[in-house]
Structures are given as C-alpha cells and as structure tokens.
Design a protein around this motif. Structure first.
Motif, mmCIF file in Angstrom:
data_model
loop_
_atom_site.group_PDB
_atom_site.id
_atom_site.type_symbol
_atom_site.label_atom_id
_atom_site.label_comp_id
_atom_site.label_asym_id
_atom_site.label_seq_id
_atom_site.Cartn_x
_atom_site.Cartn_y
_atom_site.Cartn_z
ATOM 1 N N VAL A 8 35.866 -46.660 -23.944
ATOM 2 C CA VAL A 8 34.608 -47.088 -23.796
ATOM 3 C C VAL A 8 33.756 -45.818 -24.306
ATOM 4 C CG1 VAL A 8 32.979 -47.897 -22.182
ATOM 5 C CG2 VAL A 8 35.097 -48.840 -22.122
ATOM 6 N N MET A 9 34.059 -44.857 -23.944
ATOM 7 C CA MET A 9 33.072 -43.700 -24.113
ATOM 8 C C MET A 9 33.221 -42.901 -25.301
ATOM 9 S SD MET A 9 32.960 -41.919 -20.193
ATOM 10 C CE MET A 9 31.280 -41.095 -20.737
ATOM 11 N N GLY A 10 34.360 -43.153 -25.933
ATOM 12 C CA GLY A 10 34.659 -42.699 -27.541
ATOM 13 C C GLY A 10 35.003 -41.168 -27.603
ATOM 14 N N VAL A 11 35.820 -40.853 -26.746
ATOM 15 C CA VAL A 11 36.102 -39.349 -26.386
ATOM 16 C C VAL A 11 37.894 -39.561 -26.478
ATOM 17 C CG1 VAL A 11 34.091 -38.824 -25.535
ATOM 18 C CG2 VAL A 11 36.152 -39.336 -23.847
ATOM 19 N N GLU A 12 38.325 -38.499 -26.421
ATOM 20 C CA GLU A 12 39.865 -38.222 -26.701
ATOM 21 C C GLU A 12 40.217 -36.880 -25.867
ATOM 22 O OE1 GLU A 12 41.524 -38.864 -30.383
ATOM 23 O OE2 GLU A 12 40.886 -40.635 -30.867
ATOM 24 N N PRO A 13 40.011 -36.602 -24.705
ATOM 25 C CA PRO A 13 40.527 -35.532 -24.163
ATOM 26 C C PRO A 13 42.034 -35.678 -23.589
ATOM 27 C CG PRO A 13 39.290 -37.299 -22.343
ATOM 28 C CD PRO A 13 39.079 -37.635 -23.661
ATOM 29 N N GLU A 14 42.501 -34.472 -23.254
ATOM 30 C CA GLU A 14 44.067 -34.415 -23.279
ATOM 31 C C GLU A 14 44.206 -34.434 -21.609
ATOM 32 O OE1 GLU A 14 47.260 -30.725 -23.233
ATOM 33 O OE2 GLU A 14 45.433 -30.272 -23.987
ATOM 34 N N TYR B 9 35.037 -38.636 -0.623
ATOM 35 C CA TYR B 9 36.468 -37.859 -1.514
ATOM 36 C C TYR B 9 36.070 -36.519 -1.507
ATOM 37 C CZ TYR B 9 37.509 -42.591 -3.183
ATOM 38 O OH TYR B 9 38.039 -43.902 -3.307
ATOM 39 N N GLY B 10 34.870 -35.981 -1.129
ATOM 40 C CA GLY B 10 34.935 -34.468 -1.264
ATOM 41 C C GLY B 10 34.315 -34.028 -2.555
ATOM 42 N N GLU B 11 34.618 -32.979 -2.740
ATOM 43 C CA GLU B 11 34.678 -32.247 -4.223
ATOM 44 C C GLU B 11 35.366 -32.758 -5.259
ATOM 45 O OE1 GLU B 11 32.652 -31.248 -7.033
ATOM 46 O OE2 GLU B 11 31.796 -30.078 -5.377
ATOM 47 N N LEU B 12 35.000 -33.712 -6.092
ATOM 48 C CA LEU B 12 35.773 -34.227 -7.308
ATOM 49 C C LEU B 12 35.789 -33.212 -8.513
ATOM 50 C CD1 LEU B 12 35.071 -37.966 -6.653
ATOM 51 C CD2 LEU B 12 37.179 -36.816 -6.042
ATOM 52 N N PHE B 13 34.835 -32.438 -8.688
ATOM 53 C CA PHE B 13 34.456 -31.828 -9.848
ATOM 54 C C PHE B 13 34.512 -30.225 -9.833
ATOM 55 C CE2 PHE B 13 32.450 -36.144 -9.982
ATOM 56 C CZ PHE B 13 33.216 -36.673 -10.789
ATOM 57 N N ASP B 14 35.365 -29.827 -9.123
ATOM 58 C CA ASP B 14 35.581 -28.286 -8.901
ATOM 59 C C ASP B 14 36.421 -27.718 -10.346
ATOM 60 O OD1 ASP B 14 36.107 -25.805 -8.249
ATOM 61 O OD2 ASP B 14 37.013 -26.256 -6.228
ATOM 62 N N TYR B 15 35.542 -27.634 -11.390
ATOM 63 C CA TYR B 15 36.030 -27.336 -12.708
ATOM 64 C C TYR B 15 36.565 -25.830 -12.413
ATOM 65 C CZ TYR B 15 33.455 -31.395 -14.475
ATOM 66 O OH TYR B 15 32.972 -32.583 -14.871
ATOM 67 N N ALA B 16 35.883 -24.895 -11.884
ATOM 68 C CA ALA B 16 36.335 -23.469 -11.780
ATOM 69 C C ALA B 16 37.919 -23.629 -11.156
ATOM 70 C CB ALA B 16 35.537 -22.829 -10.830
ATOM 71 N N ALA B 17 38.113 -24.488 -10.237
ATOM 72 C CA ALA B 17 39.423 -24.416 -9.575
ATOM 73 C C ALA B 17 40.347 -25.235 -10.692
ATOM 74 C CB ALA B 17 39.584 -25.124 -8.309
ATOM 75 N N GLU B 18 40.058 -26.175 -11.637
ATOM 76 C CA GLU B 18 41.044 -26.655 -12.499
ATOM 77 C C GLU B 18 41.097 -25.519 -13.667
ATOM 78 O OE1 GLU B 18 39.024 -30.179 -14.012
ATOM 79 O OE2 GLU B 18 39.026 -31.312 -12.230
ATOM 80 N N ASN C 260 34.080 -36.793 -18.531
ATOM 81 C CA ASN C 260 33.656 -37.247 -20.284
ATOM 82 C C ASN C 260 32.171 -36.524 -20.615
ATOM 83 O OD1 ASN C 260 36.457 -37.929 -20.542
ATOM 84 N ND2 ASN C 260 35.787 -39.908 -20.377
ATOM 85 N N LEU C 261 31.334 -36.851 -19.695
ATOM 86 C CA LEU C 261 30.059 -36.630 -19.952
ATOM 87 C C LEU C 261 29.672 -34.998 -20.077
ATOM 88 C CD1 LEU C 261 28.190 -39.070 -17.511
ATOM 89 C CD2 LEU C 261 28.292 -39.138 -20.203
ATOM 90 N N ASP C 262 30.711 -34.347 -19.164
ATOM 91 C CA ASP C 262 30.301 -32.951 -19.138
ATOM 92 C C ASP C 262 31.113 -32.166 -20.180
ATOM 93 O OD1 ASP C 262 28.880 -33.152 -16.976
ATOM 94 O OD2 ASP C 262 30.524 -32.723 -15.449
ATOM 95 N N GLY C 263 31.979 -33.183 -21.035
ATOM 96 C CA GLY C 263 32.617 -32.383 -22.256
ATOM 97 C C GLY C 263 34.164 -31.703 -21.821
ATOM 98 N N ARG C 264 34.524 -32.130 -20.926
ATOM 99 C CA ARG C 264 35.803 -31.672 -20.187
ATOM 100 C C ARG C 264 37.067 -31.891 -21.280
ATOM 101 N NH1 ARG C 264 35.759 -27.470 -17.122
ATOM 102 N NH2 ARG C 264 37.856 -28.063 -16.019
ATOM 103 N N PRO C 265 37.739 -30.975 -21.936
ATOM 104 C CA PRO C 265 38.610 -31.139 -22.838
ATOM 105 C C PRO C 265 40.138 -31.691 -22.437
ATOM 106 C CG PRO C 265 38.469 -28.955 -22.841
ATOM 107 C CD PRO C 265 37.244 -29.524 -21.785
ATOM 108 N N ARG C 266 40.132 -31.155 -21.092
ATOM 109 C CA ARG C 266 41.381 -31.667 -20.227
ATOM 110 C C ARG C 266 41.342 -31.980 -18.906
ATOM 111 N NH1 ARG C 266 44.869 -26.321 -21.112
ATOM 112 N NH2 ARG C 266 42.845 -25.370 -20.687
#
Length: 341
Positions: free
Chosen positions: A242-248, A323-332, A181-187
C-alpha cells in the motif's frame, strides 16, 4: 438503535443498517454524525453509563439495539432493565473471553508458558473464562453470561471480535509498520520468524455480521473475524505494498530478543485463528472484505493522524498505554549491530 455509534465499528454499522432499510438512531456521547451516514439517520447524545439518559434515548422502544460499548455485567443489566422496550440485541464482545483446555487465557500470557493454546480454528464451543471484575476479559465474560442467561427476555447475539482494524481505531496495530515505513526504517525485526497469526477483524466484516444478526434475532455467541488470518510477515508485506516501500524483514526464531525489539502487536507464540462456520450457518454470513483489500483506508487514516510529524503517543495515547514503546529505534539498531558483529 446503535450505542457507541461514532466509534470505529459503530460508524460503519450505522451506515450498513441504514442502507439495509432500518430507521437508525445513532447514540453517542456527543451526538455527532459521520459524513458517510444517510441523511435520515437520527443522531442522539447520551452517555451509556447514565441509566436515565440511555433509557430516555431508547424512549418507547426499538426493534433492535446494537451495543458497541458494553464492557461488563453492569451493562448487561442495564440493557435487561430495558428489555420490555427492545426487540433483540446485538452486542460486541471479544475473543479474549476464551480459555484453553489448561485454563490459560490472554490474562495469563505474561506468565511463564502462560499463553493460551487454542484449537485451530477456534470454535465458539471452546470454554470461556470465569466471570469476574478483574480484567477486560473477565468482565466481557460476565457481560456474555448475564445476557445469554436472560435470552427469554432479550434475545442477544454476541459477536466475539478479533484484532479489530479500520479507520478511527484508537489502537491500530497497523501503526507498527506504517510509522516505520514513514520514518524510512530499512529493516524491522519480527519475533517468532514473522509467522505469528492473530486473527484480524475488519470493521466492515463486523458491520456485516451486525446487519445480518439484527435481521435474524437469536441467543448466540459468534466469532467475528476476517476470512483470512495472515502472518505478521504477510501483514507487513501488505502494508508495504500500500505504501510502495520494500524494507527488509529480520526474522528471529522464538520470542522478541529484547523488550522493545521485534515484539509486534500481533506477535504470539502460537496461532489464534477463529472458526467462522457458525456465523455462515446461522446468519448466512459472507465476508465483505479481505484484510489486504481493507488496508488502504486504514493506512491513509494513520498517515493523516501522524501528519506534520505529530508524536505518535499524542496521536494514539491509548496505543501507547496498551503497548508501551513500539518505536525504540535505538534499541533495534543496537541489537541489529550486535547481530552482525
């Protein structure tokens, strides 16, 4: 006396016990204090791995000893060596000591069909893993076995905690959604249709169980979890609120589609939901907080740790190691793009 007093559970438990009328000695390696503790709490430095230091901290004795950092049978023997100076004990254990009827445990979950299928809800009567010196779970089982076998010398309440959450956690599962959410990920991708349930345990509810068990000594093992076990999708939605966001949410049937895509720290193929009726019956326990109610302080703590665009691996090195890499945005993004093609 509280050992591990400045850990995430210890900080809350010390305050709860002190406000309940106990004269509390808070033991930690650094002998530090928490700002929320009453002034009459006595802080003492001692390394629980040092037998002499721990014995000196116990001194002439205590009516109740609460141990947050007992991880194996050697720690049970350490407490039992001081049993003549301790009235009773409350020791934090883990639900990872359970095994299912086919012998599967959290230690076998990486194997094919290796995830344990527990009854829902999971009672304390479910059999436990064989003690050994091979894993966190087997060592916790050894700790439990030795303490329960010596109940005549040291009555001990073992609290089998679930997925612990709250401020000061070194492996906060909530980080998975807070950082996105902090990184602004929409999905965000959620395995198992976002329906996984892995029972959370608030530090405040565990502290309440500690407070009650300290006043009612006994030899017992009790589950220690929240009153509700939300799904991963419900956890995500509560953090969003809590963070006031609505990602998908992008829901995937079955396991994560790629090693670093959709596998949250709560993602399990079958539910892990614990029964709390024994604690209610034996201690008169009633939860003091529900999961969603506790989230604002947890989210605020994580946000503060990540302030200034701090690398999450630096802020939470144990989380990365676990947990290892939890934020592999490129793979996502690659997987999401392929899904839309």
């Amino acid at each position: 006396m509280v050992i591990g007093a400045t850990g995430q559970i210890g900080r809350v438990a010390v305050g709860a016990l002190a406000r309940d009328g106990w004269a509390v000695t808070a033991v930690s390696r650094g002998g530090d204090r928490d700002d929320d503790w009453p002034e009459d709490v006595r802080a003492v430095p001692a390394d629980r791995g040092d037998d002499a230091a721990l014995a000196a901290a116990v001194g002439d004795g205590c009516d109740a000893l609460v141990d947050m950092v007992a991880y194996g049978p050697e720690h049970a023997r350490q407490l039992l060596a001081l049993a003549d100076r301790i009235g009773s004990a409350v020791v934090v254990s883990s639900i990872s000591v359970y095994e299912d009827d086919n012998g599967r445990t959290f230690d076998t979950q990486a194997e094919p069909d290796g995830f344990p299928e527990y009854p829902v809800p999971l009672p304390e009567s479910q059999r436990t893993i064989r003690p050994a010196d091979t894993s966190y779970s087997t060592r916790k089982a050894g700790l439990e076995q030795e303490l329960l076998a010596a109940a005549d010398r040291l009555p001990t309440t073992l609290l089998r905690a679930g997925a612990i959450h709250g401020p000061h956690c070194r492996t906060p599962r909530e980080l998975y959604f807070v950082k996105r959410n902090l990184d602004g990920r929409p999905r965000r991708v959620l395995a198992y249709g976002g329906a996984s349930r892995f029972h959370p345990a608030s530090v405040h509810n565990i502290a309440e169980l500690i407070r009650l068990a300290a006043a009612r000594p006994g030899a017992r093992a009790l589950n220690a979890v929240d009153p509700d076990a939300p799904t991963v999708a419900e956890i995500a939605a509560a953090i969003d609120t809590v963070m006031g966001v609505e990602p998908e949410n992008v829901l995937v049937d079955g396991p994560a589609p790629a090693p670093t895509v959709g596998d949250t720290p709560w993602s399990v193929p079958v539910p892990v939901v614990c029964d709390m009726s024994a604690a209610e019956r034996e201690l008169g326990y009633r939860p003091v907080v529900r999961y969603a109610e506790s989230l604002p302080e947890t989210v605020a703590w994580i946000e503060a740790r990540l302030a200034g665009e701090r690398d999450w691996r630096e802020a939470y090195p144990k989380m990365f190691a676990t947990y290892g890499e939890l934020f592999d945005y490129a793979a996502e993004d690659t997987w999401l793009a392929g899904r839309q093609a």
